[in-house]
Design an enzyme around this catalytic site. Structure first.
Site, PDB file in Angstrom:
ATOM      1  N   CYS A   1      31.393  -9.251 -53.679  1.00  0.00           N
ATOM      2  CA  CYS A   1      32.289  -8.144 -54.047  1.00  0.00           C
ATOM      3  C   CYS A   1      31.617  -7.167 -55.009  1.00  0.00           C
ATOM      4  O   CYS A   1      32.230  -6.688 -55.957  1.00  0.00           O
ATOM      5  CB  CYS A   1      33.576  -8.698 -54.637  1.00  0.00           C
ATOM      6  N   ALA A   2      30.358  -6.866 -54.778  1.00  0.00           N
ATOM      7  CA  ALA A   2      29.651  -5.864 -55.583  1.00  0.00           C
ATOM      8  C   ALA A   2      30.388  -4.533 -55.493  1.00  0.00           C
ATOM      9  O   ALA A   2      31.137  -4.291 -54.538  1.00  0.00           O
ATOM     10  CB  ALA A   2      28.218  -5.711 -55.069  1.00  0.00           C
TER      11      ALA A   2
ATOM     12  N   ILE B   1      29.315  -1.668 -54.720  1.00  0.00           N
ATOM     13  CA  ILE B   1      28.959  -0.921 -53.511  1.00  0.00           C
ATOM     14  C   ILE B   1      29.796  -1.399 -52.321  1.00  0.00           C
ATOM     15  O   ILE B   1      30.039  -0.635 -51.368  1.00  0.00           O
ATOM     16  CB  ILE B   1      27.437  -1.053 -53.209  1.00  0.00           C
ATOM     17  N   ALA B   2      30.266  -2.654 -52.368  1.00  0.00           N
ATOM     18  CA  ALA B   2      31.069  -3.192 -51.259  1.00  0.00           C
ATOM     19  C   ALA B   2      32.385  -2.436 -51.109  1.00  0.00           C
ATOM     20  O   ALA B   2      32.957  -2.372 -50.011  1.00  0.00           O
ATOM     21  CB  ALA B   2      31.333  -4.680 -51.475  1.00  0.00           C
TER      22      ALA B   2
ATOM     23  N   ARG C   1      32.351 -15.685 -55.012  1.00  0.00           N
ATOM     24  CA  ARG C   1      32.139 -17.029 -55.544  1.00  0.00           C
ATOM     25  C   ARG C   1      33.456 -17.644 -55.990  1.00  0.00           C
ATOM     26  O   ARG C   1      33.542 -18.838 -56.206  1.00  0.00           O
ATOM     27  CB  ARG C   1      31.125 -16.990 -56.691  1.00  0.00           C
TER      28      ARG C   1
ATOM     29  N   HIS D   1      19.189 -12.401 -50.964  1.00  0.00           N
ATOM     30  CA  HIS D   1      19.175 -11.928 -49.564  1.00  0.00           C
ATOM     31  C   HIS D   1      18.550 -12.958 -48.624  1.00  0.00           C
ATOM     32  O   HIS D   1      19.090 -13.221 -47.553  1.00  0.00           O
ATOM     33  CB  HIS D   1      18.418 -10.600 -49.453  1.00  0.00           C
TER      34      HIS D   1
ATOM     35  N   LYS E   1      20.289  -2.517 -49.328  1.00  0.00           N
ATOM     36  CA  LYS E   1      18.899  -2.306 -49.713  1.00  0.00           C
ATOM     37  C   LYS E   1      18.750  -2.578 -51.201  1.00  0.00           C
ATOM     38  O   LYS E   1      19.751  -2.447 -51.930  1.00  0.00           O
ATOM     39  CB  LYS E   1      18.423  -0.896 -49.344  1.00  0.00           C
TER      40      LYS E   1
END
Lengths: 369, 369
Positions: free
Chosen positions: B21-22, B24-25, B47, B92, B110
């Site tokens: 859930c960054a 950017i998400a 998590r 990653h 990225k």
């Protein structure tokens, strides 16, 4: 009650002699005419009287303009105050020092000299004679440059300048590669570096208020013609406090005149630095304290577009400023303005360092001071 | 006369699981909703189940979105077609290969990996499972990029690309320097190079149609935090035929997203490459076969300003393109599109070379192929 009106005389015109009929001299002749009567195109010299005559006719110079078939004859003219010298760079040392020795103020085309040692001789001659020196980096005199200077100097707007990039190029045709003096080893041995890199280096120095970089490293694979004159090259420049700049100059790519200045708080973009797209308008773009919106789908705020207008083109403003400095010298206690020779010298020193780096296989070269 | 209407079924949606859930998400979740029903946000994993629930609520995900408190649980969900993976780069390799091994298509943030060796393992896992791989370099999917591609490919417009510069930076506050994962050595060890340099390098490769440079030399004095993670750095890139590019990326300067491409015939300037100022408009400027006027007092022609509009933001177009490729694979004989993993790999290879140059005191480093 009557008042005794003191009619103040307008300052005496600065009488220019144009030494050499290079094509750039046409632009300067027009500039001088635009700031008449402050400037007066008093004489033109070429290696032949015919060329001088043709130049005067082609550029609408006044009927009284004196025409000389030799540079010496021009310097012998006692009614010349200042020399505009657009000769090939290899002739600058000889004629610039000769002009200064005769007490003529000196408006010198860039690159100022082939190397800093030569320029130092020219500057010493000017200092010794008490004449004004200025090189012809025209964009310095556009009011846009002054406006951007304010912004760069304003901590809240740009903050500390950290990164600069400048790209200057113009495309050349076969005739240029065959015949142009700017890539002849005996005339303009610095090639694109002296001609175009001069602007990039000046832009980078300008952006950091003329603090010299500590060292430079040329970009690999500079391009030279068969005579060994640079057609394209570049370098990275490094300052003690971590500022970094990169530039590229070239005769091999499309017309490009970029300066990008990135600071901690703001960014300036100019894409017509040397020659504004239109001589009456100087556009640039400014981002200051920019952020992205919450989802990073847009910028807040958008960059602001600025246009600085000018009635007189930048080269006329340059002539005007030069005349003002010459007229100041005529005042009691008047002295030459030291800012312009100092900036020229710093530019030349960095040009030297880049040239040395290129000559030494793109190794790091310390910048002399 | 009656016609037997064949009602073509719309393609089955691509059911995404968002793994992590960054922040950017959030942008990607919105993008998926924008291209529904082609894309379907089927599940979110974090998590902790609480974080996943909060993310779903904050981003307006449909009530039926399945919420998982572990990444494994998400991979165990047989009704997930594709994983969008915005985890820190150090994770990653583990989770991208795990997703591919379960037959999930992979949309990977990225930088794709910490190094090309890791990325090769990820790409091998995708290839082995026959799943689509794409990294999330969003600007690649803006129609502006396609328009500029046409111009760059058109010999008469840009000619041979010779010089490229890219500057990408965004300013950071104390909280970022203390807490952001992008500069933690155990999470995103590439720092600014992986995060922002990735874009610069992609831009330079894009401009030369993905021809790898022969070697790279990092700019001196990269800036690192106390943990040794890059906060600012740059490099020059060199191609066999003399093309040269420079870039600088930084967390220490104002928001800047520049790409400048200079060819023999034309120049392109973009200043909002990664994130358009406004998501509906993609501006750029083009000079082609530009010259100065007779006295060099202006440009002929002036640059042309272009704006490419788009109804869907670039990240939604990216999701749409990814879905199209996944749906292609479902067709008889359908296979993954190899273009995207190839471009990611080239980008990562150049990132590797720049990192190696930085680690080796800014020496020249050959680019592996």
């Amino acid at each position: 009650m009557s008042s005794a009106a003191t009619l103040e005389e307008p300052p005496r015109p600065v009488r220019f002699g144009i030494m050499g009929c290079a094509s750039i001299a046409r632009k300067l002749a027009r500039a001088m005419l635009l700031v008449a009567p402050t400037a007066d195109v008093a004489a033109v010299a070429s290696r032949s009287g015919d060329k001088a005559r043709l130049f005067a006719a082609d550029n609408g110079l006044p009927a009284g303009t004196r025409l000389y078939g030799s540079y010496e004859a021009l310097l012998d003219d006692p009614d010349i105050d200042a020399i505009y010298l657009p000769l090939p760079t290899s002739l600058h040392l000889k004629w610039a020092t000769a002009a200064a020795a005769r007490g003529k103020h000196l408006l010198l085309e860039k690159p100022a000299a082939l190397c800093a040692a030569d320029l130092d001789l020219i500057l010493a001659a000017c200092e010794s004679s008490g004449v004004q020196f200025m090189d012809c980096t025209m964009w310095m005199h556009h009011p846009r440059t002054a406006k951007m200077r304010q912004l760069v100097a304003h901590q809240g707007t740009i903050g500390d300048v950290r990164v600069i990039n400048s790209i200057v190029s113009f495309p050349s045709d076969e005739d240029f590669f065959q015949n142009n003096i700017r890539i002849k080893p005996d005339l303009d041995a610095l090639g694109a570096l002296g001609d175009l890199g001069w602007y990039c280096i000046r832009a980078m120095l300008w952006a950091v208020d003329y603090e010299l970089p500590k060292n430079v490293i040329a970009l690999r694979h500079p391009v030279k013609n068969q005579a060994g004159v640079l057609l394209a090259c570049g370098a990275s420049l490094y300052w003690d406090d971590g500022k970094v700049a990169t530039f590229h100059c070239s005769y091999l790519t499309n017309l490009t005149m970029d300066m990008t200045v990135v600071g901690t708080n703001g960014t300036i973009h100019v894409t017509d630095l040397l020659i504004p797209y239109d001589e009456k308008y100087g556009p640039f773009s400014l981002d200051s304290k920019t952020d992205v919106n919450e989802l990073a789908t847009g910028w807040v705020p958008h960059p602001s577009k600025h246009v600085v207008t000018t009635d007189l083109p930048q080269e006329a403003l340059m002539v005007q400023e030069f005349c003002r400095l010459v007229q100041n010298i005529r005042e009691p206690g008047g002295k030459p303005e030291g800012k312009w020779p100092a900036i020229s010298r710093k530019t030349q020193i960095v040009v030297d360092a880049v040239k040395t780096s290129i000559d030494n296989g793109c190794e790091s070269v310390d910048v002399a001071s």
